[in-house]
Design a protein around this motif. Structure first.
Motif, PDB file in Angstrom:
ATOM      1  N   THR A 153     -10.141   3.616 -13.994  1.00 19.75           N
ATOM      2  CA  THR A 153      -9.285   2.609 -13.360  1.00 19.75           C
ATOM      3  C   THR A 153      -7.900   3.177 -13.098  1.00 19.75           C
ATOM      4  O   THR A 153      -7.266   2.881 -12.074  1.00 19.75           O
ATOM      5  N   TRP A 154      -7.419   4.022 -14.012  1.00 24.75           N
ATOM      6  CA  TRP A 154      -6.141   4.710 -13.810  1.00 24.75           C
ATOM      7  C   TRP A 154      -6.211   5.603 -12.570  1.00 24.75           C
ATOM      8  O   TRP A 154      -5.319   5.582 -11.729  1.00 24.75           O
ATOM      9  N   ILE A 155      -7.282   6.375 -12.450  1.00 24.41           N
ATOM     10  CA  ILE A 155      -7.433   7.265 -11.296  1.00 24.41           C
ATOM     11  C   ILE A 155      -7.550   6.447 -10.011  1.00 24.41           C
ATOM     12  O   ILE A 155      -6.930   6.773  -8.994  1.00 24.41           O
ATOM     13  N   LYS A 156      -8.357   5.397 -10.062  1.00 25.11           N
ATOM     14  CA  LYS A 156      -8.535   4.515  -8.895  1.00 25.11           C
ATOM     15  C   LYS A 156      -7.201   3.928  -8.448  1.00 25.11           C
ATOM     16  O   LYS A 156      -6.867   3.929  -7.260  1.00 25.11           O
ATOM     17  N   SER A 157      -6.399   3.449  -9.402  1.00 27.06           N
ATOM     18  CA  SER A 157      -5.093   2.882  -9.069  1.00 27.06           C
ATOM     19  C   SER A 157      -4.182   3.924  -8.443  1.00 27.06           C
ATOM     20  O   SER A 157      -3.430   3.642  -7.508  1.00 27.06           O
ATOM     21  N   SER A 158      -4.248   5.158  -8.937  1.00 32.35           N
ATOM     22  CA  SER A 158      -3.416   6.226  -8.379  1.00 32.35           C
ATOM     23  C   SER A 158      -3.802   6.542  -6.940  1.00 32.35           C
ATOM     24  O   SER A 158      -2.942   6.882  -6.115  1.00 32.35           O
ATOM     25  N   LEU A 159      -5.083   6.437  -6.619  1.00 28.26           N
ATOM     26  CA  LEU A 159      -5.539   6.695  -5.257  1.00 28.26           C
ATOM     27  C   LEU A 159      -5.179   5.553  -4.311  1.00 28.26           C
ATOM     28  O   LEU A 159      -4.906   5.781  -3.126  1.00 28.26           O
ATOM     29  N   GLU A 160      -5.181   4.341  -4.811  1.00 25.36           N
ATOM     30  CA  GLU A 160      -4.971   3.180  -3.950  1.00 25.36           C
ATOM     31  C   GLU A 160      -3.509   2.771  -3.818  1.00 25.36           C
ATOM     32  O   GLU A 160      -3.147   2.035  -2.900  1.00 25.36           O
ATOM     33  N   ASN A 161      -2.651   3.239  -4.724  1.00 28.44           N
ATOM     34  CA  ASN A 161      -1.235   2.892  -4.686  1.00 28.44           C
ATOM     35  C   ASN A 161      -0.434   4.130  -4.295  1.00 28.44           C
ATOM     36  O   ASN A 161      -0.232   5.036  -5.104  1.00 28.44           O
TER      37      ASN A 161
END
Length: 689
Positions: free
Chosen positions: A674-682
């Protein structure tokens, strides 16, 4: 790359040059720097100008892509009383500004009826051995020799860059500082010592000459090699080999200034030796070396014991492929062979083998054992023998290849003798185990050699076979060990990347770097280190995890069937632009299979990058002794209905995590992803990264 306090470790050549530029700007209020892509955070193609635009923004000017225009403006600024440094991104492009140097800057010094200062220095990265191909790898120094008022300098690990730049500006006339790109990552020499066996001293006024010689042999050279900074390491390696093989004292002298050349400081040494070589990476014909030879013939003709030996690269464009590039460019072996042949040195040949094998078994001779190659592994895989059974080998001849943590290491013979092979290809051996023996005489005929593994009896015949190469054998050994020892779990999340890809395209245009999702993923994983320290650890025993003090991230690079996992050290300290340069360097080294062992070791987590179209997701094998590997599939599209009921296409990737289930549970894995996903989307804040 801003100036840092002195440490016990010598700075790299690039750091020394960057520090020199900062000091010059600190004390020269009228100093200007012009060039392409110089501004932070990019800081130039090779990061030499990093930090300068942040501190001296009004005097560090980024320019359009026009070498003629840049040099014309630089020459004009210098003619008006300013000190000016122009950076030409690659030496090949210097030809585009040749007219400004030949017909404007150099002539302006003396064509107005009086001497007019034109303090202009052109910095020019040159040279090959980086896989950059025909248009980014040339050494054009010879084309600028003999232009009135134009001085030529060359960067070296012996000469402080600030002193060289000061000497260039103090002339009050234009100069070119050639910087061989292979030097940037090498460390400066200091304290008059190159290594345990060679010392050096600076002779002559100004930056002077570096005179390098075997320890205790400052006088009485058997041969002297004149080698500018870019080829000095190759000349030193050749000198070291000739000293070990033949006991000959080969000295190397390296000038800071190529032209006009003050030969006086080293003339006594050259005359005393009587044998001189000049080595340079340019192609032959009209070379700087020919100019040096002309000067020596005029000054010490009667002392020379033969013609000055001129050694150059082959008469060819420079290929991109690493193995072809090495064949074209002047190398250590070329220098060594040229000197040996010219000097007529004999010796070093193996003693003749007896015509009849001895009746008794030979002595065991000197053992060749498995060395300690790194701190991560206790066993190594034998991937290939490089020398035939029974062949005579000289000291330091590479005889066997070992694989560890995806790093290939060729092990050299500790002495001379006839090789008796003991270890078998495919065998795993621990540190100290015997690989073979170096015998004083050949082994008796009929002594069996270890047999390579073969298929079991009864296996069906095959029409053809594929033998794994050294890199593939190493990969097989590592992943087999990892698969046996790590009970892995696997979790996947989907991340939308429309905003990310648009932002990366814009940042690529603004910075000149080739930015993609790979850099963002590596940056995100690095930034997760503080929040998820266990993911970067390794098992000490069933109850203990050793935590890493910094994220060192391995990134998979798959080229022509060979898989490498080079490591981005201290990835948390690198910007997205820095990571783009690092990953591009990895890709180029993978193509040429040029990784050093230390570049493939020390990782504490890895990223499996799988961008090929159609790849949905990949379940990677965690690399022992690591605990996790992140995987990223290809960018895909799907149709979405938004809140207003409008259909549109959205781009996404699958991000997975394979993990050691003994240490990390499923919920932890979801939080990490979820941390990685958030970094990609933000994408907010990416400009600062």
């Amino acid at each position: 790359m801003t100036p840092v306090a002195a440490t016990t470790v010598a700075p790299r050549v690039a750091e020394n040059l960057n520090r020199a530029l900062h000091r010059l700007f600190d004390r020269e209020e009228s100093l200007y720097l012009l060039g392409e892509d110089l501004l932070d955070p990019y800081g130039g193609a090779f990061k030499i100008t990093k930090g300068l635009s942040s501190r001296f923004g009004d005097r560090v000017l980024t320019t359009p892509l026009s070498e003629g225009g840049i040099l014309g403006v630089g020459g004009g600024l210098a003619l008006c009383g300013n000190k000016v440094i122009v950076e030409v991104m690659f030496g090949d492009f210097l030809a585009l500004g040749f007219d400004q140097l030949l017909n404007f800057a150099s002539k302006s010094v003396s064509m107005y009826g009086q001497q007019v200062p034109v303090p202009l220095v052109v910095r020019c990265p040159v040279g090959g051995n980086r896989g950059y191909g025909p248009t980014h790898s040339q050494s054009p120094q010879k084309h600028f020799v003999g232009i009135p008022n134009l001085a030529l300098y060359e960067l070296s690990p012996f000469h402080d860059a600030e002193a060289v730049l000061d000497a260039a500006f103090n002339r009050g006339a234009p100069g070119i500082l050639f910087e061989d790109k292979v030097l940037y990552t090498r460390r400066m020499y200091r304290d008059q010592r190159v290594d345990d066996s060679f010392r050096y001293q600076i002779v002559g006024p100004g930056p002077g000459w570096a005179h390098t010689f075997p320890d205790g042999e400052a006088g009485g050279a058997d041969f002297v090699v004149i080698a500018p900074g870019g080829v000095a390491h190759r000349a030193l390696d050749a000198a070291r080999a000739l000293h070990e093989e033949y006991g000959r004292s080969v000295h190397v002298v390296t000038p800071a200034q190529l032209y006009p050349l003050d030969i006086e400081p080293v003339l006594p040494l050259l005359a005393d030796a009587g044998r001189v070589a000049v080595v340079e990476e340019s192609t032959g014909g009209g070379t700087w070396g020919a100019e040096v030879a002309r000067m020596l013939y005029e000054r010490i003709w009667s002392s020379l014991r033969g013609p000055v030996l001129l050694l150059n690269s082959a008469d060819s464009i420079i290929p991109t492929a690493g193995h072809l590039e090495r064949k074209v460019l002047l190398g250590t072996d070329d220098i060594r062979a040229g000197i040996r042949q010219t000097a007529g040195w004999e010796g070093g040949s193996p003693p003749p083998a007896p015509l009849v094998a001895p009746a008794t078994a030979p002595a065991t001779g000197s053992p060749v054992t498995v060395p300690q190659l790194n701190n991560n592994d206790t066993v190594y895989l034998v991937t290939d023998w490089l020398v035939d059974e029974g062949a005579w080998v000289e000291p330091d001849t590479e005889i066997i290849s070992l694989e560890t943590s995806k790093a290939q290491a060729d092990i050299a013979a500790p002495g001379s003798g006839y090789l008796r092979r003991v270890a078998a290809v495919g065998e795993e051996l621990a540190v100290g185990d015997v690989l073979g023996h170096l015998l004083p005489e050949p082994a008796p005929r009929g002594t069996p050699e270890p047999v390579r593994p073969v298929a079991e009896d009864g296996a069906p015949p095959v029409a053809a076979e594929h033998r794994l190469d050294r890199a593939q054998q190493g990969t097989a050994a590592v992943v087999a060990k990892s698969h046996r020892e790590i009970p892995a779990g696997f979790t996947v999340l989907k991340a939308e990347v429309d905003d990310a890809l648009d932002t990366l395209a814009r940042l690529s245009d603004e910075t000149g770097a080739m930015l993609g999702l790979a850099e963002v993923v590596v940056k995100a994983v690095a930034d997760a280190h503080q929040e998820f320290p266990r993911f970067f650890g390794s098992l000490v025993d069933d109850r203990t995890v050793a935590l890493a003090d910094a994220p060192h991230i391995g990134v998979t690079v798959d080229v022509e069937g060979a898989l490498y996992v080079p490591v981005v050290k201290h990835a948390d300290e690198q910007s997205l632009v820095d990571l783009a340069d690092t990953l591009m360097d990895f890709r180029m080294k993978a193509v040429g299979k040029e990784f050093a062992a230390h570049e493939l070791a020390g990782g504490n987590i890895a990223v499996s990058w799988n961008p090929d179209p159609g790849v949905v997701l990949v379940h990677p094998i965690v690399l022992w002794p690591q605990l996790c590997m992140v995987s990223v599939g290809a960018v895909a599209e799907e149709c979405r209905i938004d809140a207003a009921g409008v259909a549109g296409m959205r781009r996404f990737v699958h991000v997975g995590l394979a993990y050691d289930h003994r240490v990390i549970n499923g919920q932890d894995a979801v939080l990490f992803l979820t941390w990685i996903k958030s970094s990609l989307e933000n994408t907010a804040g990416w400009e600062e990264n």
